[in-house]
Design an enzyme around this catalytic site. Structure first.
Site, mmCIF file in Angstrom:
data_model
loop_
_atom_site.group_PDB
_atom_site.id
_atom_site.type_symbol
_atom_site.label_atom_id
_atom_site.label_comp_id
_atom_site.label_asym_id
_atom_site.label_seq_id
_atom_site.Cartn_x
_atom_site.Cartn_y
_atom_site.Cartn_z
ATOM 1 C CE LYS A 327 8.527 2.333 3.950
ATOM 2 N NZ LYS A 327 7.065 2.470 3.919
ATOM 3 C CB SER A 328 7.127 -3.909 0.544
ATOM 4 O OG SER A 328 6.656 -2.645 0.204
ATOM 5 N N GLY A 400 1.316 3.051 6.785
ATOM 6 C CA GLY A 400 0.076 2.632 6.131
ATOM 7 C C GLY A 400 0.107 1.149 5.834
ATOM 8 N NE ARG A 428 -1.355 7.103 4.017
ATOM 9 C CZ ARG A 428 -0.319 6.325 3.737
ATOM 10 N NH1 ARG A 428 0.666 6.221 4.592
ATOM 11 N NH2 ARG A 428 -0.278 5.665 2.603
ATOM 12 C CG ASP A 621 6.023 3.833 -2.300
ATOM 13 O OD1 ASP A 621 4.933 4.426 -2.185
ATOM 14 O OD2 ASP A 621 6.231 2.705 -1.829
#
Ligand code: S3P
Length: 745
Positions: A327-328, A400, A428, A621
């Site tokens: 994902k990153s 986020g 957040r 995570d």
């Protein structure tokens, strides 16, 4: 509230009024349904169809004894009916309407009643068809459709509840909205498309006297113009009543059409491709939302259709699998590819909602992006200063990473932007990026408490800063490096502990030098990015659920292929190995500057450990999955220094502790961590039960794999967001030998 009306009067027995009557009959409404229409034939038809009990052309004759009156006449005819109701007025019946514009009807009610009656609940069913008249009535017309109610502060709550009950019985989903907002949204989503369809058909028909053109018109024409067969009087009324909002929508449309015209005239293929590509993906995204969600404004999901997982106890963990892309890295591939000069080809891109939100945002800022198609994306970079102002707020959903990295990147643009997200993201903290960006000279507003939405004023001249991060956060570091590319001088970021370094690696890969010395990295503003290929490895954060699945299941032997094993991400491997797990990294090699390997995992008994604090940012995570490993380990596993878990997609310490307690796993919660007392029974390690994921994808996936050692079924609520990071998760857990079903709640 159940529907308790004894006599409902429908004024106007056309398609909508008739369908409402038919739906009520089909529901088994025990009261009487009356109809008033100026056409007595329509009333006779309604009676012979069995959808109304009686009717009349004379309104006043029907009013006595009615508990609810539904106005289903064309918008411009509403005032005359309201006037007669005001004159007859016993004041007891609840009044509602089905008009497609609300401001004009409210004004008419105010004029005729001398103020908006408190028992009048304006409404609008978002359903219809191009057909007209009572013979087109369809009892299923409102099923799974939205009905928007637009009451104001003075409207009686009881009246609202009764109108809500009316539509709920017809299978509709009732939502509330302000009148002005309703009219603006409908001008764009309904009125403008009708206007275009009417105009296109009329223009073609006028230009072709013998209407020969229609003989050759095929699917495209039919699909686009179906609604031009709609009721002309009704639509004249809608455009008259909602004039201003429709004209504003039309102006925007004409501007867009003008741009497209210029592109065609100048043979500007890139501009055409960018427009068509954005539109085609937006259309597909809309389709996906229509399947998954119940109501949306733009891309904003107001209410997710909830899904839960039913996890059968036990199962195996064997086979060879590949989990989706990181994902990153996927987020960053789009961001850097968009700002680069040239075309970047991405493979292994994660087609999850989070990274798709980033992709969509760049399309909205004028970047042509092809795909994704089976993980392949082609980005036509626009250069550091080539982004265009998006037409509206950028919606990043649950992500986020997207919001924080965008904050840095957008702070350096010439235009203003607004960043919004879903309910979880809106809670957040964003001050962690807004504060240092302001030190650089950015102008950013947040909502109260430093929460989203973020409003970023463009056109500022940014200055590099030397920033000591108060928390170990790759998102904050990356945000500042991205802003630093647009700043004067050097931007330096010191991290209190190492965090994932994909931004630094990828910037270097795109030819933008980032230096590092110990705990500090820095870059100099004013550089350029050069496009190149990106191979996204599988996400170790997604692999973590399968690592733990195999580690806790006797007899397990599972291989995960092509997993990214960047040293700043392998906390989960280090921690599991310290607990006694049998993990082997096979075929290690490097792709595009990132280390990858296949990971083979076999069952081994685990023991509880004190998790080293330096591993926390490297496994940030993966703790939901690791907590399940801890629940299956002998003795106590202690985690400290992990307060960051409290501000992830949910408060992950609390969400996991609550779920573990449901399963009967003993635990003690601390401000910055948790103690988990594991169990190493040969058979099941704990019970089953009903667990709430709080809409957090990783909590949902952690409790799914917990099922492998549970004595009973685990039911997990609110799992829709698994799609943010791990499309295909349920299919994959079933493939390794679990039995998990996904059900709509
Ligand atoms: C991410 C960084 C981490 C991580 C998030 C992705 C990133 O957040 O939790 O899922 O891509 O930079 P923090 O940097 O805030 O810890």
């Amino acid at each position: 509230m159940p529907l308790r009306e004894s006599r409902i009067l429908i004024v106007g027995l056309g398609l909508i009024g008739g369908s409402l009557a038919a739906a009520l009959k089909q529901y088994g409404f025990p009261g009487e349904i009356l109809a008033c229409d100026r056409d007595s034939c329509e009333i006779e038809r309604g009676i012979s169809m069995g959808i109304i009990d009686q009717g009349d052309t004379d309104l006043e004759a029907l009013l006595p004894g009615c508990t609810m009156i539904v106005l289903a006449v064309p918008v411009m005819a509403m005032e005359a009916v309201l006037e007669r109701l005001a004159r007859a007025g016993d004041g007891k019946a609840v009044i509602t309407d089905v008009g497609s514009t609300k401001k004009a009807i409210r004004d008419a009610a105010e004029r005729t009643f001398g103020g908006l009656p408190t028992r009048f609940v304006p409404g609008h069913p978002i359903a219809g068809s191009e057909k007209t008249g009572v013979t087109a009535a369809d009892a299923g017309l409102f099923r799974h459709h939205k009905v928007i109610l637009t009451p104001d502060d003075a409207t009686e709550a009881e009246a609202i509840g009764r109108v809500q009950a009316l539509w709920t019985c017809c299978g509709a989903e009732v939502v509330a909205m302000g009148i002005d907002h309703h009219d603006e949204v409908l001008a764009r989503t309904s009125h403008l498309p009708h206007l275009l369809a009417f105009s296109l058909v009329d223009t073609l028909a006028r230009g072709d006297e013998r209407l020969e053109i229609f003989r050759y018109a095929a699917g495209g024409f039919r699909d686009f113009t179906r609604i031009a067969g709609s009721d002309p009087v009704m639509w004249r009324d809608i455009f008259t009543a909602n004039r201003d909002a429709v004209l504003a929508a039309l102006d925007d449309f004409e501007e867009g059409l003008g741009r497209l015209r210029d592109a065609i005239a100048m043979g500007d293929g890139d501009a055409m491709l960018a427009t068509f590509d954005r539109a085609s993906h937006a259309r597909r995204y809309f389709d996906t939302l229509m399947k998954q969600t119940s109501y949306q404004v733009g891309y904003q999901t107001m209410e997710h259709k909830k899904r839960h997982y039913r996890v059968a106890p036990g199962g195996h963990a064997t086979g060879h699998i590949r989990v989706p892309g990181d994902k990153s890295v996927s987020h960053r591939s789009i961001m850097l590819g968009a700002l680069a000069e040239g075309v970047s080809e991405v493979t292994g891109f994660l087609e999850g909602e989070d990274s798709l939100a980033t992709l969509q945002a760049f399309r909205e800022m004028g970047v042509a992006i092809e795909g994704p198609h089976q993980g392949r994306v082609t980005i036509h970079g626009v250069g550091m200063h080539g982004l265009k102002a998006p037409a509206g707020a950028i919606y990043v959903g649950n992500s986020g990473t997207a919001m924080r990295l965008f904050a840095g990147l957008l702070a350096g643009q010439a235009f203003d932007t607004e960043l919004t997200g879903d309910a979880s993201l809106t809670k957040r903290p964003m001050d962690r990026v807004a504060d240092p960006l302001r030190q650089m000279g950015a102008v950013i507003e947040t909502a109260e408490g430093g929460r989203p939405p973020l409003t970023i004023r463009g056109g500022q001249s940014l200055q590099g800063i030397d920033y000591d991060m108060p928390m170990a956060s790759a998102q904050v570091k990356s945000c500042l490096l991205l802003a630093g590319m647009y700043a004067q001088g050097e931007t330096r970021v010191r991290e209190p502990a190492p965090t994932r370094d994909h931004t630094e690696r990828m910037l270097n890969g795109f030819g933008y030098p980032v230096q590092r010395d110990g705990d500090t990295c820095w870059l100099r503003g004013g550089g350029r990015l050069t496009a190149g290929p990106i191979d996204v490895p599988s996400d170790i954060s997604s692999a973590a659920f399968f690592l733990v699945a195999a580690v806790i299941t006797p007899g397990a032997d599972l291989t995960l292929e092509h997993v990214g094993v960047n040293p700043t991400r392998i906390g989960v491997i280090n921690i599991l190995q310290a607990m006694g797990a049998d993990l082997a990294l096979l075929n290690p090699h490097e792709v595009g500057g990132e280390p990858v390997a296949d990971i083979r995992v076999r069952y081994a008994p685990l023991k509880g450990i004190d998790i080293p604090v330096d591993q926390v940012p490297l496994a940030i995570d993966e703790f939901p999955a690791l907590f399940i490993a801890a629940a299956n380990a002998e003795g106590t596993t202690r985690l400290r220094g992990a307060e960051e878990l409290r501000v992830k997609e949910s408060d992950r310490i609390k969400a996991m502790a609550d779920g573990l307690s449901v399963l009967g796993v003993e635990n003690r919660v601390h401000d910055d961590g948790i103690d988990i007392i594991g169990c190493t029974n040969q058979g099941p390690a704990y019970g089953g039960g009903h667990v709430d994921s709080l809409g957090d994808h990783r909590i949902a996936m952690a409790f799914t794999i917990a099922g492998l050692r549970a004595a009973d079924e685990i039911l997990i609520d609110d799992c829709t967001n698994v799609a943010t990071s791990f499309p295909g998760f349920v299919e994959l857990v079933n493939r390794i030998g679990m039995q998990v079903t996904e059900e709509a709640s």
